[in-house]
Design a protein around this motif. Structure first.
Motif, short mmCIF file in Angstrom:
data_model
loop_
_atom_site.label_atom_id
_atom_site.label_comp_id
_atom_site.label_asym_id
_atom_site.label_seq_id
_atom_site.Cartn_x
_atom_site.Cartn_y
_atom_site.Cartn_z
N LEU A 95 0.83 -1.20 0.00
CA LEU A 95 0.00 0.00 0.00
C LEU A 95 0.88 1.26 0.00
N GLN A 96 1.97 1.22 0.75
CA GLN A 96 2.92 2.35 0.74
C GLN A 96 3.53 2.52 -0.65
N ARG A 97 3.82 1.41 -1.31
CA ARG A 97 4.37 1.48 -2.66
C ARG A 97 3.35 2.08 -3.63
N LEU A 98 2.10 1.70 -3.47
CA LEU A 98 1.04 2.23 -4.33
C LEU A 98 0.80 3.72 -4.08
N VAL A 99 0.94 4.15 -2.82
CA VAL A 99 0.85 5.58 -2.50
C VAL A 99 1.94 6.33 -3.24
N PHE A 100 3.16 5.82 -3.16
CA PHE A 100 4.28 6.44 -3.86
C PHE A 100 4.00 6.55 -5.36
N LEU A 101 3.51 5.47 -5.95
CA LEU A 101 3.26 5.47 -7.39
C LEU A 101 2.17 6.46 -7.77
N ALA A 102 1.12 6.53 -6.96
CA ALA A 102 0.05 7.50 -7.21
C ALA A 102 0.58 8.92 -7.06
N ALA A 103 1.40 9.14 -6.04
CA ALA A 103 1.97 10.47 -5.80
C ALA A 103 2.92 10.86 -6.93
N PHE A 104 3.65 9.89 -7.47
CA PHE A 104 4.59 10.16 -8.56
C PHE A 104 3.83 10.54 -9.83
N VAL A 105 2.75 9.83 -10.10
CA VAL A 105 1.93 10.15 -11.27
C VAL A 105 1.38 11.57 -11.16
N VAL A 106 0.82 11.89 -9.99
CA VAL A 106 0.24 13.23 -9.80
C VAL A 106 1.32 14.30 -9.90
N TYR A 107 2.50 14.02 -9.36
CA TYR A 107 3.58 15.01 -9.46
C TYR A 107 3.99 15.21 -10.92
N LEU A 108 4.13 14.14 -11.66
CA LEU A 108 4.52 14.25 -13.06
C LEU A 108 3.48 15.02 -13.87
N GLU A 109 2.23 14.89 -13.47
CA GLU A 109 1.14 15.57 -14.18
C GLU A 109 1.04 17.05 -13.81
N SER A 110 1.24 17.36 -12.54
CA SER A 110 0.95 18.72 -12.06
C SER A 110 2.06 19.37 -11.25
N GLU A 111 3.08 18.57 -10.88
CA GLU A 111 4.17 19.03 -10.02
C GLU A 111 3.64 19.52 -8.67
N MET A 112 2.59 18.84 -8.21
CA MET A 112 2.01 19.14 -6.91
C MET A 112 2.00 17.88 -6.05
N LEU A 113 1.90 18.07 -4.72
CA LEU A 113 1.81 16.95 -3.81
C LEU A 113 0.36 16.47 -3.73
N VAL A 114 0.16 15.20 -3.96
CA VAL A 114 -1.18 14.64 -3.89
C VAL A 114 -1.63 14.56 -2.43
N THR A 115 -2.89 14.82 -2.17
CA THR A 115 -3.42 14.71 -0.82
C THR A 115 -3.72 13.26 -0.48
N ARG A 116 -3.85 12.98 0.81
CA ARG A 116 -4.20 11.61 1.22
C ARG A 116 -5.57 11.24 0.68
N GLU A 117 -6.49 12.20 0.67
CA GLU A 117 -7.83 11.93 0.16
C GLU A 117 -7.80 11.58 -1.33
N ALA A 118 -6.95 12.29 -2.08
CA ALA A 118 -6.86 12.03 -3.52
C ALA A 118 -6.23 10.66 -3.79
N VAL A 119 -5.23 10.28 -2.99
CA VAL A 119 -4.63 8.95 -3.14
C VAL A 119 -5.67 7.88 -2.86
N ALA A 120 -6.42 8.06 -1.78
CA ALA A 120 -7.47 7.10 -1.44
C ALA A 120 -8.46 6.94 -2.58
N GLU A 121 -8.79 8.05 -3.23
CA GLU A 121 -9.72 8.00 -4.36
C GLU A 121 -9.11 7.25 -5.53
N ILE A 122 -7.83 7.49 -5.80
CA ILE A 122 -7.14 6.78 -6.89
C ILE A 122 -7.12 5.28 -6.63
N LEU A 123 -6.95 4.91 -5.36
CA LEU A 123 -6.86 3.49 -4.99
C LEU A 123 -8.24 2.86 -4.77
N GLY A 124 -9.27 3.68 -4.70
CA GLY A 124 -10.61 3.16 -4.50
C GLY A 124 -10.88 2.71 -3.08
#
Length: 229
Positions: A95-124
């Motif tokens: 789950l920590q690895r998936l958080v990192f991957l979701a955060a990396f995708v969001v950073y590459l897209e927007s150069e912003m830090l993804v929120t915990r709520e947004a990661v939870a939404e990405i992971l369902g």
């Protein structure tokens, strides 16, 4: 009840518990495989030609997260809903690895830090503990710290690829991240150790920025960034 009857009953409980853990392990293995596929895809951004393909790689990664959501939905059914932390160790690392991957995708897209709520939404899954299978705060923070290490690597490879403005932006982002973590009173030993590694990421990126400055490439990067706007 005789002693033998007592131990037969205890064995039944142990067997049921082992069955649950085995079912969890099967789903976690599938999650780990999906996480490896996403990581392999995103690792391409470190290569010279990968910088042009960042949007496409992020889009493909998000498609893989559809599989992650299905797998996590399956995981929820493998144990009693009120025993999340009893079995948490089985999926904590993936789950920590998936958080990192979701955060990396969001950073590459927007150069912003993804929120915990947004990661939870990405992971369902849920962000709130009270609502069931959720993203634990410490798991989120661990994933974010892994992102910092990945961005330190990206800063170095950006220079190799001739992208001199990206390390400057990464430096700003990581310093803001470091300032944010300094606001936390971390009690968790493993998380604290992970956070201690952040200072090395900050130092590594500062060295990249300093090298650009010495070579006069930071001015070129600033001019280039201004021209893009």
């Amino acid at each position: 009840m005789s002693v033998s009857d007592m131990f037969i009953a205890l064995q039944g409980v142990l067997t049921a518990d082992q069955d649950i853990r085995e079912e969890i392990r099967k789903v976690v293995q599938a999650l780990e495989q999906t996480a490896r596929e996403i990581l392999t895809l995103l690792q391409g951004v470190h290569q010279g030609a990968g910088f042009q393909d960042i949007p496409k790689k992020c889009q493909k990664a998000r498609e893989h997260f559809g599989t992650v959501r299905t797998q996590l939905e399956s995981l929820k059914t493998k144990f009693p809903a009120d025993q999340y932390y009893r079995f948490h160790e089985h999926w904590r690392f993936v789950l920590q690895r998936l958080v990192f991957l979701a955060a990396f995708v969001v950073y590459l897209e927007s150069e912003m830090l993804v929120t915990r709520e947004a990661v939870a939404e990405i992971l369902g899954i849920e962000a709130d503990r009270e609502r069931g299978f959720h993203l634990d705060i410490e798991d989120y923070l661990s994933g974010v710290l892994t992102l910092a290490s990945e961005l330190a690597r990206l800063a170095v490879n950006s220079v190799t690829a001739g992208d001199y403005s990206r390390p400057l932006r990464i430096s700003t982002f990581i310093n803001e991240l470091d300032s944010g973590f300094r606001l936390l009173n971390l009690k968790n030993d493993s998380l604290r150790k992970r956070y201690d590694g952040l200072k090395y990421d900050v130092k590594k990126i500062e060295e990249v920025v300093y090298d650009l400055s010495i070579r006069g490439l930071n001015k070129e990067a600033t001019v280039g960034a201004g021209g893009e706007k």
